[in-house]
Design an enzyme around this catalytic site. Sequence first.
Site, short mmCIF file in Angstrom:
data_model
loop_
_atom_site.label_atom_id
_atom_site.label_comp_id
_atom_site.label_asym_id
_atom_site.label_seq_id
_atom_site.Cartn_x
_atom_site.Cartn_y
_atom_site.Cartn_z
N ASN A 44 37.50 41.14 50.67
CA ASN A 44 38.70 40.73 51.12
C ASN A 44 38.96 40.45 52.28
O ASN A 44 38.34 41.09 53.20
CB ASN A 44 39.89 41.58 50.29
CG ASN A 44 39.54 43.06 50.79
OD1 ASN A 44 38.68 43.65 51.04
ND2 ASN A 44 40.70 43.73 50.74
N GLU A 46 42.02 39.84 55.15
CA GLU A 46 43.51 39.81 55.33
C GLU A 46 43.93 39.03 56.64
O GLU A 46 43.02 38.51 57.29
CB GLU A 46 43.78 41.29 55.12
CG GLU A 46 43.43 42.03 54.15
CD GLU A 46 44.09 43.21 53.92
OE1 GLU A 46 44.54 44.04 54.94
OE2 GLU A 46 44.28 44.03 52.81
N GLU A 57 37.30 38.31 45.31
CA GLU A 57 37.05 37.05 44.39
C GLU A 57 37.08 35.75 44.92
O GLU A 57 36.16 34.86 44.56
CB GLU A 57 37.88 37.23 43.26
CG GLU A 57 37.74 38.66 42.50
CD GLU A 57 38.43 39.69 42.90
OE1 GLU A 57 39.11 39.80 44.23
OE2 GLU A 57 38.80 40.61 42.24
N1 THU Z 1 42.33 42.85 46.38
C1 THU Z 1 41.25 42.08 46.21
O1 THU Z 1 40.34 41.72 47.19
N2 THU Z 1 40.92 41.76 44.85
C2 THU Z 1 41.75 42.13 44.02
O2 THU Z 1 41.33 41.85 42.82
C3 THU Z 1 42.67 43.01 44.10
C4 THU Z 1 43.50 43.26 45.61
C5 THU Z 1 42.65 43.17 47.92
C6 THU Z 1 43.63 42.24 48.38
C7 THU Z 1 44.25 43.08 49.52
O3 THU Z 1 43.41 42.88 50.72
C8 THU Z 1 43.83 44.38 49.03
O4 THU Z 1 42.96 44.32 48.03
C9 THU Z 1 45.18 45.41 48.71
O5 THU Z 1 46.13 44.55 47.86
#
Ligand code: THU
Length: 132
Positions: A44, A46, A57
């Site tokens: 992820n 941000e 993903e």
């Molecule tokens: N997150 C993901 O990367 N994939 C998911 O399927 C669930 C959520 C991340 C997004 C965000 O940076 C953190 O988890 C908290 O929501």
Amino acid sequence: MEINWEYLHAQAIEAMKTAYAPYSKFPVGAAALVDDGRVLRGCNVENASYGLTLCAECGLVSSLMATGGGRLIAFSCVDMHGNSLMPCGRCRQLLFEHGGGSLQLMTDSGVRPLSELLPWAFGPEEMTKRRD
Ligand code: THU
């Protein structure tokens, strides 16, 4: 194709370590096996504008296309402890586009097909079907 779940899990953990999650402090890593044997990763990423956050993903799917495309066969996603994490709703849709209902996902209840996590999915076939 043989699926090495231990390896996929380890790759997801490596990906999680590269996450950029200074706001949620919730690093996520994902790894997937492609039908030609490639193993892809994503983390992820941000943003100070929170709503622009890219899930792990998203990076994985982007890497899929950037490295030659193909179909996703197996998928593993982990949290900061290396425990399996269920993909969010939007990411189930992303995965469906590139793996379909038969994509295998590691969950706390074992390996499950995406068709169980995203039943009655809307996907590419729905588009072509209605254009004919
Ligand atoms: N997150 C993901 O990367 N994939 C998911 O399927 C669930 C959520 C991340 C997004 C965000 O940076 C953190 O988890 C908290 O929501």
